[in-house]
Design a protein around this motif. Structure first.
Motif, PDB file in Angstrom:
ATOM      1  N   GLY A   1       0.789  -1.238   0.000  1.00  0.00           N
ATOM      2  CA  GLY A   1       0.000   0.000   0.000  1.00  0.00           C
ATOM      3  C   GLY A   1       0.813   1.277   0.000  1.00  0.00           C
ATOM      4  O   GLY A   1       0.495   2.211   0.743  1.00  0.00           O
ATOM      5  N   LYS A   2       1.854   1.309  -0.800  1.00  0.00           N
ATOM      6  CA  LYS A   2       2.712   2.498  -0.830  1.00  0.00           C
ATOM      7  C   LYS A   2       3.032   2.895  -2.264  1.00  0.00           C
ATOM      8  O   LYS A   2       3.107   2.032  -3.146  1.00  0.00           O
ATOM      9  N   VAL A   3       3.256   4.197  -2.463  1.00  0.00           N
ATOM     10  CA  VAL A   3       3.875   4.675  -3.689  1.00  0.00           C
ATOM     11  C   VAL A   3       5.311   5.043  -3.347  1.00  0.00           C
ATOM     12  O   VAL A   3       5.599   5.325  -2.186  1.00  0.00           O
ATOM     13  N   PRO A   4       6.222   5.035  -4.332  1.00  0.00           N
ATOM     14  CA  PRO A   4       5.976   4.750  -5.746  1.00  0.00           C
ATOM     15  C   PRO A   4       5.747   3.268  -6.021  1.00  0.00           C
ATOM     16  O   PRO A   4       6.131   2.406  -5.232  1.00  0.00           O
TER      17      PRO A   4
ATOM     18  N   ALA B   1       7.971  -2.526  -6.339  1.00  0.00           N
ATOM     19  CA  ALA B   1       7.749  -1.530  -5.282  1.00  0.00           C
ATOM     20  C   ALA B   1       9.108  -1.134  -4.705  1.00  0.00           C
ATOM     21  O   ALA B   1      10.138  -1.669  -5.112  1.00  0.00           O
ATOM     22  N   GLU B   2       9.100  -0.226  -3.761  1.00  0.00           N
ATOM     23  CA  GLU B   2      10.305   0.242  -3.058  1.00  0.00           C
ATOM     24  C   GLU B   2      11.190   1.096  -3.979  1.00  0.00           C
ATOM     25  O   GLU B   2      11.892   0.584  -4.850  1.00  0.00           O
ATOM     26  N   SER B   3      11.186   2.387  -3.707  1.00  0.00           N
ATOM     27  CA  SER B   3      11.905   3.340  -4.556  1.00  0.00           C
ATOM     28  C   SER B   3      13.362   2.942  -4.796  1.00  0.00           C
ATOM     29  O   SER B   3      13.858   3.034  -5.925  1.00  0.00           O
ATOM     30  N   ASN B   4      14.042   2.489  -3.751  1.00  0.00           N
ATOM     31  CA  ASN B   4      15.469   2.192  -3.930  1.00  0.00           C
ATOM     32  C   ASN B   4      15.693   0.901  -4.723  1.00  0.00           C
ATOM     33  O   ASN B   4      16.722   0.764  -5.399  1.00  0.00           O
ATOM     34  N   ALA B   5      14.735  -0.028  -4.666  1.00  0.00           N
ATOM     35  CA  ALA B   5      14.831  -1.228  -5.511  1.00  0.00           C
ATOM     36  C   ALA B   5      14.661  -0.820  -6.981  1.00  0.00           C
ATOM     37  O   ALA B   5      15.322  -1.367  -7.870  1.00  0.00           O
ATOM     38  N   MET B   6      13.795   0.150  -7.221  1.00  0.00           N
ATOM     39  CA  MET B   6      13.622   0.675  -8.590  1.00  0.00           C
ATOM     40  C   MET B   6      14.919   1.295  -9.102  1.00  0.00           C
ATOM     41  O   MET B   6      15.302   1.092 -10.255  1.00  0.00           O
TER      42      MET B   6
END
Lengths: 202, 202
Positions: free
Chosen positions: A51-54, A65-70
């Motif tokens: 349930g989170k962005v981004p 999911a997870e900005s740093n994984a992106m």
């Protein structure tokens, strides 16, 4: 084409947007207003159970999911994520530092103050969080006094990850007066090719 | 030889110890009692400016902080960190989830209750943290109801990272009765070749 679900003004959502812009990767932005509960609807939870962005949708429909994984995924094979095993690990070190020791104090205080307008009602919590936020800034300052970027001579996704909330820390009430190396670094990051400001990201 | 500075009983310190044991990497353990302030001495801060364990010293003397960065470094080139770009990114996703959405609620409550014996004085904070800890367990349960390990069919460093504090969550007062898939997964992890229990790690 990539699709990025995010909220304008969120540093975590800005990270992959900035990186994709700098890498010349085209993407579509879908605005998700988490203040209105848009990350908690059944439709969104089906996309990201946390349930989170981004939230990033790849061109083939797979999700991440997870900005740093992106950042790690998107920067693979580019100079922004070095190939050398130790240099890479130092980038990871800063990415985990950001999520554990920086974001919960710097981004969270900004969220309370700037978005929720709860500086008064959360005064005690803010007073508790800020020394930990300043401690994180101290760790950055110590590194940036010696090297132009967080892992050394080169700009990497570690800089993108830490830039996202450091450059708006003042919106939570943080002062960078005593952090000259961080202030110089913020300028250096903003001068990188393809840089785009957070508010202009869309 | 590798040197790992850590505190026995810390899940974050257990992660690289478990991985190195499973990979057959010899290491020396140096006990650091953070409850006695040993991570805040000038000597330790010279090793890790963020003042935290674990801290890993490589055979050549270079250092690495952040438990999950160590996992990435040590597992590189092994089946525990897949080579496929997307599969790798899904491992990263769980590693960042662990540090942001799991550890601050599950490990922190355990620390307050089990190490500091402050279940009473921190009652309000614990009541606030536990729903978020259970939410993280809910995300894991949803995944583990479908796949034997967090990223699919294979055991990876994502499982090591999440196992570290989930298997001792009860020490903070968490109950796993409603999480059958997690309970089965805990057993599966403990049956992996080279597994060593947290307390027996040294």
């Amino acid at each position: 084409m990539y699709t990025l679900h995010g909220m304008t003004g969120s540093g975590n959502c800005y990270k992959p947007a900035l990186l994709m812009t700098q890498l010349g990767i085209a993407f579509r932005w879908i605005e998700v207003d988490l203040l209105q509960g848009a990350t908690r609807t059944p439709a969104f939870l089906a996309l990201n159970p946390n349930g989170k962005v981004p939230l990033l949708e790849l061109p083939d429909g797979r999700r991440l999911a997870e900005s740093n994984a992106m950042l790690c995924y998107l920067a693979e094979g580019t100079p922004l994520l070095p190939a050398d095993r130790y240099a890479r690990a130092k980038v990871f070190e800063w990415l985990f530092f950001e999520q554990y020791s920086h974001e919960p104090f710097i981004a969270t205080v900004r969220f309370w103050v700037h978005y929720l307008n709860e500086a008064e009602s959360r005064r005690e919590r803010i007073a508790e969080a800020m020394p930990r936020g300043y401690a994180a800034l101290g760790v950055m300052e110590q590194q940036l006094a010696h090297t132009p970027f967080l892992t050394g001579a080169d700009y990497t996704i570690a800089d993108i990850a830490l830039y996202a909330y450091t450059h708006v820390a003042h919106q939570g009430g943080y002062r960078l007066d005593d952090y000259p190396a961080i202030r110089a670094w913020l300028q250096r990051v903003a001068q990188q090719p393809g840089y785009v400001a957070m508010e202009l990201r869309a």
